[in-house]
Design a protein around this motif. Structure first.
Motif, short mmCIF file in Angstrom:
data_model
loop_
_atom_site.label_atom_id
_atom_site.label_comp_id
_atom_site.label_asym_id
_atom_site.label_seq_id
_atom_site.Cartn_x
_atom_site.Cartn_y
_atom_site.Cartn_z
N VAL A 211 -31.53 49.83 -0.87
CA VAL A 211 -32.30 48.99 -1.79
C VAL A 211 -32.14 47.52 -1.44
O VAL A 211 -33.11 46.75 -1.42
N LEU A 212 -30.91 47.11 -1.14
CA LEU A 212 -30.68 45.71 -0.76
C LEU A 212 -31.42 45.35 0.53
O LEU A 212 -32.02 44.28 0.64
N ALA A 213 -31.40 46.26 1.49
CA ALA A 213 -32.10 46.00 2.75
C ALA A 213 -33.60 45.93 2.54
O ALA A 213 -34.29 45.08 3.12
N ALA A 214 -34.15 46.84 1.72
CA ALA A 214 -35.58 46.82 1.43
C ALA A 214 -35.98 45.52 0.76
O ALA A 214 -37.05 44.95 1.03
N ALA A 215 -35.13 45.02 -0.13
CA ALA A 215 -35.41 43.76 -0.81
C ALA A 215 -35.52 42.62 0.19
O ALA A 215 -36.44 41.79 0.12
N ALA A 216 -34.60 42.57 1.14
CA ALA A 216 -34.65 41.51 2.16
C ALA A 216 -35.85 41.68 3.08
O ALA A 216 -36.54 40.70 3.41
N LEU A 217 -36.12 42.92 3.49
CA LEU A 217 -37.21 43.16 4.43
C LEU A 217 -38.57 42.84 3.80
O LEU A 217 -39.49 42.38 4.47
N ARG A 218 -38.69 43.08 2.50
CA ARG A 218 -39.94 42.75 1.80
C ARG A 218 -40.28 41.27 1.93
O ARG A 218 -41.45 40.87 1.95
N CYS A 219 -39.26 40.44 2.00
CA CYS A 219 -39.48 39.00 2.04
C CYS A 219 -40.04 38.52 3.37
O CYS A 219 -40.62 37.43 3.44
N VAL A 220 -39.86 39.32 4.42
CA VAL A 220 -40.32 38.89 5.74
C VAL A 220 -41.42 39.78 6.31
O VAL A 220 -41.90 39.56 7.42
N GLY A 221 -41.80 40.82 5.55
CA GLY A 221 -42.98 41.58 5.92
C GLY A 221 -42.77 42.79 6.79
O GLY A 221 -43.70 43.26 7.44
N GLY A 222 -41.57 43.33 6.85
CA GLY A 222 -41.34 44.55 7.61
C GLY A 222 -41.80 45.78 6.88
O GLY A 222 -42.52 45.72 5.87
N GLN A 223 -41.40 46.95 7.37
CA GLN A 223 -41.72 48.23 6.74
C GLN A 223 -40.46 49.07 6.63
O GLN A 223 -39.62 49.06 7.53
N MET A 224 -40.34 49.80 5.52
CA MET A 224 -39.17 50.65 5.32
C MET A 224 -39.53 51.81 4.41
O MET A 224 -40.35 51.67 3.49
N GLN A 225 -38.92 52.95 4.67
CA GLN A 225 -39.02 54.11 3.79
C GLN A 225 -37.62 54.67 3.60
O GLN A 225 -36.75 54.56 4.49
N GLY A 226 -37.41 55.29 2.44
CA GLY A 226 -36.11 55.90 2.17
C GLY A 226 -36.25 57.12 1.29
O GLY A 226 -37.20 57.24 0.50
N ARG A 227 -35.31 58.05 1.43
CA ARG A 227 -35.28 59.23 0.58
C ARG A 227 -33.83 59.48 0.16
O ARG A 227 -32.94 59.56 1.01
N LEU A 228 -33.60 59.58 -1.14
CA LEU A 228 -32.26 59.87 -1.63
C LEU A 228 -31.83 61.26 -1.17
O LEU A 228 -32.62 62.20 -1.17
N ILE A 229 -30.58 61.38 -0.80
CA ILE A 229 -30.04 62.68 -0.40
C ILE A 229 -29.31 63.26 -1.60
O ILE A 229 -28.15 62.94 -1.88
N LEU A 230 -30.02 64.09 -2.32
CA LEU A 230 -29.50 64.72 -3.55
C LEU A 230 -29.27 66.19 -3.23
O LEU A 230 -30.09 67.05 -3.55
N ASP A 231 -28.15 66.46 -2.56
CA ASP A 231 -27.92 67.78 -1.98
C ASP A 231 -27.01 68.68 -2.81
O ASP A 231 -26.55 69.71 -2.33
N THR A 232 -26.74 68.29 -4.04
CA THR A 232 -25.99 69.15 -4.96
C THR A 232 -26.65 69.09 -6.34
O THR A 232 -27.30 68.09 -6.67
N PRO A 233 -26.51 70.12 -7.15
CA PRO A 233 -27.07 70.08 -8.50
C PRO A 233 -26.55 68.91 -9.31
O PRO A 233 -27.29 68.32 -10.11
N GLU A 234 -25.30 68.55 -9.10
CA GLU A 234 -24.71 67.44 -9.85
C GLU A 234 -25.40 66.12 -9.50
O GLU A 234 -25.70 65.29 -10.38
#
Length: 314
Positions: A211-234
């Motif tokens: 999230v911090l990296a995406a915030a910085a990249l947004r300011c200079v016009g790059g591109q980013m995608q992310g997916r949370l790794i939710l690999d347990t029921p908890e």
């Protein structure tokens, strides 16, 4: 400047423990300093990305209220010491970093891992994709850049979990730079290609850093995608409690960080992004970089601090 002061205080506090081999002490020093300064700000702030959930972190936990409560409602993402190991070993690249945006603008998610892909500005939208193979991404980026795949440089965290990813990238002929820690700066490096030589960031790192990296990249016009790794029921349940309805959702950059975002990062140890704190007999030197999305402005601030008392923790 208020945000700059926050990351400066955290960086100086952590830098006093540079090379001492104690990751927890360095991180705690940065957390204490950052929280103290945040609570001086005229904001009604909520930590949405922090040191972990309440039961794991006594301060700067996700959901904690900060500021004096007398200003605008804002989301805050913090990493008081990004690269705790780097600081403890006095290795390059440790920083203190935070982002702030209007309430509801930053992804509210648990402290889990995130699969990420990022490139800098200047490319057609969607040229790379988190769901594409490493080979497809390298080849597509090379084509968009007008070079051969072996001229693409990819940054990946040096972790056992990335063995297959590294092998797949190497099959394309692309070069790989491995880093031990510091993937906020690693993502930002894609936006500084002429200085860092990095074209593409790939791999799994912390969701807070994403999230911090995406915030910085947004300011200079790059591109980013992310997916949370939710690999347990908890983990799925924790995420659901924070509003994540689809555990397999692929987030675009503006879904990770939206609105008018301001990011401040101060160097703790010397690195490609920032110089570290320097302690003189009468002056403490710091270097900070500040990004703002609404204007696309990037400022570097080199400061000389002569009043040491302001860095003292009460």
């Amino acid at each position: 400047m208020e945000l700059v002061r926050v990351t400066e205080r955290a960086a100086v506090s952590a830098a006093r423990l540079r090379g001492h081999g104690n990751e927890k002490a360095a991180d705690q020093a940065a957390v204490d300093a950052m929280r103290r300064e945040l609570n001086k700000l005229p904001i009604d702030g909520t930590i949405v990305i922090g040191e972990g959930e309440r039961d794991e972190a006594p301060m700067l936990f996700i959901g904690e209220k900060v500021g004096n409560g007398k200003g605008p409602r804002v989301d805050i993402a913090v990493d008081p010491l990004e690269g705790t190991t780097l600081c403890a070993k006095d290795m390059p690249g440790a920083i203190a970093v935070m982002a702030m945006a209007q309430a509801g603008s930053l992804l509210y998610a648990p402290d889990v891992y995130m699969d990420k892909i990022a490139i800098g500005p200047g490319y057609p939208q969607g040229v790379v994709d988190l769901d594409a193979t490493p080979a497809d991404n390298v080849n597509a980026l090379a084509k968009a850049k007008g070079v051969k795949p072996h001229e693409i440089s990819v940054l990946i965290m040096d972790r056992p979990r990335h063995a297959d990813l590294i092998a797949a990238v190497r099959k394309t002929g692309a070069s790989i730079r491995l880093i031990t820690d510091g993937d906020v700066a690693g993502v930002i490096f894609t936006a500084m290609q002429h200085e860092t030589g990095i074209d593409l960031y790939l791999g799994i790192g912390g969701a807070p850093e994403g999230v911090l990296a995406a915030a910085a990249l947004r300011c200079v016009g790059g591109q980013m995608q992310g997916r949370l790794i939710l690999d347990t029921p908890e983990k799925v349940e924790r995420a659901r409690g924070m509003g994540v309805a689809d555990p397999k959702r692929k987030y675009g950059m503006t879904e990770l960080a939206n609105g008018d975002v301001i990011v401040s990062a101060t160097g703790v140890t010397d690195g490609a992004l920032l110089q570290g704190v320097r302690f003189g007999k009468e002056v403490i030197h710091t270097e900070t970089i500040v990004y703002r999305s609404i204007t696309g402005t990037v400022r570097k601030i080199q400061a000389e601090h002569r009043e040491f008392e302001k860095f003292r923790l009460d």
